[in-house]
Design a protein around this motif. Structure first.
Motif, mmCIF file in Angstrom:
data_model
loop_
_atom_site.group_PDB
_atom_site.id
_atom_site.type_symbol
_atom_site.label_atom_id
_atom_site.label_comp_id
_atom_site.label_asym_id
_atom_site.label_seq_id
_atom_site.Cartn_x
_atom_site.Cartn_y
_atom_site.Cartn_z
ATOM 1 N N GLN A 51 0.745 -1.081 -0.023
ATOM 2 C CA GLN A 51 0.398 0.479 -0.453
ATOM 3 C C GLN A 51 0.932 0.982 -0.021
ATOM 4 O OE1 GLN A 51 -2.578 -1.217 3.273
ATOM 5 N NE2 GLN A 51 -4.306 -1.399 2.241
ATOM 6 N N ALA A 52 1.576 1.553 0.636
ATOM 7 C CA ALA A 52 3.221 2.314 0.572
ATOM 8 C C ALA A 52 3.454 2.350 -0.740
ATOM 9 C CB ALA A 52 4.368 2.209 2.249
ATOM 10 N N LEU A 53 3.656 1.350 -1.576
ATOM 11 C CA LEU A 53 3.979 1.434 -3.269
ATOM 12 C C LEU A 53 3.038 2.399 -3.974
ATOM 13 C CD1 LEU A 53 6.317 -1.949 -2.920
ATOM 14 C CD2 LEU A 53 7.142 0.747 -3.542
ATOM 15 N N GLY A 54 1.650 2.155 -3.323
ATOM 16 C CA GLY A 54 0.641 2.929 -3.712
ATOM 17 C C GLY A 54 -0.279 1.033 -5.458
ATOM 18 N N ALA A 55 -0.123 0.565 -4.583
ATOM 19 C CA ALA A 55 -0.820 -1.047 -4.858
ATOM 20 C C ALA A 55 -2.237 -0.888 -4.035
ATOM 21 C CB ALA A 55 0.763 -2.527 -4.996
ATOM 22 N N THR A 56 -2.736 -1.643 -5.021
ATOM 23 C CA THR A 56 -4.545 -2.804 -3.897
ATOM 24 C C THR A 56 -3.778 -3.808 -3.888
ATOM 25 O OG1 THR A 56 -5.416 -0.655 -5.595
ATOM 26 C CG2 THR A 56 -7.049 -2.547 -4.268
ATOM 27 N N VAL A 57 -4.779 -3.656 -2.864
ATOM 28 C CA VAL A 57 -3.917 -5.051 -1.960
ATOM 29 C C VAL A 57 -5.631 -5.366 -1.501
ATOM 30 C CG1 VAL A 57 -3.463 -7.011 -0.172
ATOM 31 C CG2 VAL A 57 -1.999 -4.620 -0.936
ATOM 32 N N GLU A 58 -5.491 -6.924 -2.217
ATOM 33 C CA GLU A 58 -6.650 -8.146 -2.137
ATOM 34 C C GLU A 58 -7.068 -8.598 -1.488
ATOM 35 O OE1 GLU A 58 -7.919 -9.662 -5.888
ATOM 36 O OE2 GLU A 58 -7.447 -7.796 -7.265
ATOM 37 N N GLY A 59 -7.488 -8.492 -0.219
ATOM 38 C CA GLY A 59 -7.644 -9.565 0.947
ATOM 39 C C GLY A 59 -7.074 -8.770 2.214
ATOM 40 N N PRO A 60 -6.498 -9.757 3.504
ATOM 41 C CA PRO A 60 -7.040 -11.060 3.279
ATOM 42 C C PRO A 60 -7.817 -11.664 3.440
ATOM 43 C CG PRO A 60 -5.988 -10.057 5.775
ATOM 44 C CD PRO A 60 -6.731 -8.769 5.159
ATOM 45 N N THR A 61 -8.052 -12.628 2.756
ATOM 46 C CA THR A 61 -8.884 -13.800 2.697
ATOM 47 C C THR A 61 -8.571 -15.515 3.083
ATOM 48 O OG1 THR A 61 -9.771 -12.623 0.416
ATOM 49 C CG2 THR A 61 -11.153 -14.843 0.815
ATOM 50 N N ARG A 62 -9.684 -15.923 4.030
ATOM 51 C CA ARG A 62 -9.167 -17.134 4.167
ATOM 52 C C ARG A 62 -9.826 -17.960 3.589
ATOM 53 N NH1 ARG A 62 -8.038 -19.597 9.689
ATOM 54 N NH2 ARG A 62 -8.404 -17.542 10.177
ATOM 55 N N GLN A 63 -9.160 -18.955 2.726
ATOM 56 C CA GLN A 63 -9.873 -19.856 2.216
ATOM 57 C C GLN A 63 -10.023 -21.193 2.470
ATOM 58 O OE1 GLN A 63 -9.747 -18.787 -0.679
ATOM 59 N NE2 GLN A 63 -8.483 -17.270 -1.508
ATOM 60 N N PRO A 64 -10.624 -21.623 2.219
ATOM 61 C CA PRO A 64 -11.323 -23.426 2.577
ATOM 62 C C PRO A 64 -9.820 -24.132 1.524
ATOM 63 C CG PRO A 64 -11.978 -22.578 0.289
ATOM 64 C CD PRO A 64 -11.262 -21.652 0.509
ATOM 65 N N TRP A 65 -9.107 -24.123 1.733
ATOM 66 C CA TRP A 65 -7.834 -24.864 1.379
ATOM 67 C C TRP A 65 -6.788 -24.814 3.058
ATOM 68 C CZ3 TRP A 65 -9.846 -22.760 -2.739
ATOM 69 C CH2 TRP A 65 -9.120 -21.424 -2.432
ATOM 70 N N HIS A 66 -7.478 -24.217 3.971
ATOM 71 C CA HIS A 66 -6.571 -24.031 5.740
ATOM 72 C C HIS A 66 -5.160 -22.437 4.944
ATOM 73 C CE1 HIS A 66 -8.829 -26.407 7.022
ATOM 74 N NE2 HIS A 66 -8.593 -27.516 5.866
ATOM 75 N N THR A 67 -5.583 -21.431 4.453
ATOM 76 C CA THR A 67 -4.250 -20.397 3.772
ATOM 77 C C THR A 67 -5.589 -19.813 4.316
ATOM 78 O OG1 THR A 67 -4.450 -20.230 1.946
ATOM 79 C CG2 THR A 67 -3.072 -22.174 2.275
ATOM 80 N N ARG A 68 -4.285 -18.240 4.265
ATOM 81 C CA ARG A 68 -4.850 -16.345 4.499
ATOM 82 C C ARG A 68 -4.256 -16.664 3.113
ATOM 83 N NH1 ARG A 68 -3.139 -13.317 8.248
ATOM 84 N NH2 ARG A 68 -4.633 -11.892 7.825
ATOM 85 N N GLU A 69 -4.457 -15.606 2.607
ATOM 86 C CA GLU A 69 -4.063 -14.467 1.014
ATOM 87 C C GLU A 69 -4.400 -13.589 0.701
ATOM 88 O OE1 GLU A 69 -4.572 -17.287 -2.501
ATOM 89 O OE2 GLU A 69 -4.275 -18.997 -0.846
ATOM 90 N N ILE A 70 -2.766 -12.640 0.098
ATOM 91 C CA ILE A 70 -3.637 -11.978 0.007
ATOM 92 C C ILE A 70 -2.771 -11.068 -2.406
ATOM 93 C CG2 ILE A 70 -3.380 -9.855 2.113
ATOM 94 C CD1 ILE A 70 -0.450 -9.612 1.176
ATOM 95 N N THR A 71 -2.987 -10.441 -2.478
ATOM 96 C CA THR A 71 -3.510 -10.741 -4.044
ATOM 97 C C THR A 71 -3.185 -8.840 -3.867
ATOM 98 O OG1 THR A 71 -4.399 -12.187 -4.463
ATOM 99 C CG2 THR A 71 -3.650 -10.940 -6.203
#
Length: 123
Positions: free
Chosen positions: A88-108
């Motif tokens: 975000q400091a670089l100006g990028a848009t971040v999606e998430g964090p999202t908890r996935q059904p395969w037992h991970t947390r992820e951002i994109t």
């Protein structure tokens, strides 16, 4: 200390501005291992390797890069919240964090050329 041994897999991304991309990836936390134009070899916490490949000015790359592809990176010592703050400091848009059904947390997030980076940690 990160091992100098090469990992068995890596990704190459064609970039329109090598210096801009290098600043972005290093600010996220990637470490530069080598720079031998047109390639810059980066590593994420001994988990992933990325080569930034500078495209010659004469080559025109139009359209969105890596459409339909996520470059997956397992998070190590740097957590998703820290990566989100850096992006975000670089100006990028971040999606998430999202908890996935395969037992991970992820951002994109997307790099300056539009390649989508998917940072993943166990949930």
């Amino acid at each position: 200390m990160e091992s100098e041994k090469l990992l068995s897999s890596f990704v190459k991304v064609l970039v329109s501005d090598a210096e801009r991309s290098l600043r972005f990836y290093e600010a996220l936390g990637f470490k530069r291992l080598n720079a031998d134009p047109p390639f810059t070899h980066l590593r994420w916490e001994n988990q992933a390797e990325v080569y930034l490949v500078a495209v010659p000015a004469a080559v025109k790359m139009e359209g969105r890069r890596g459409l339909g592809v996520l470059i997956g990176i397992r998070v190590g010592a740097t957590g998703l919240e820290e990566i989100t703050a850096r992006a975000q400091a670089l100006g990028a848009t971040v999606e998430g964090p999202t908890r996935q059904p395969w037992h991970t947390r992820e951002i994109t997030l997307a790099d300056p050329d539009g390649y989508r980076l998917n940072f993943i940690e166990p949930a």
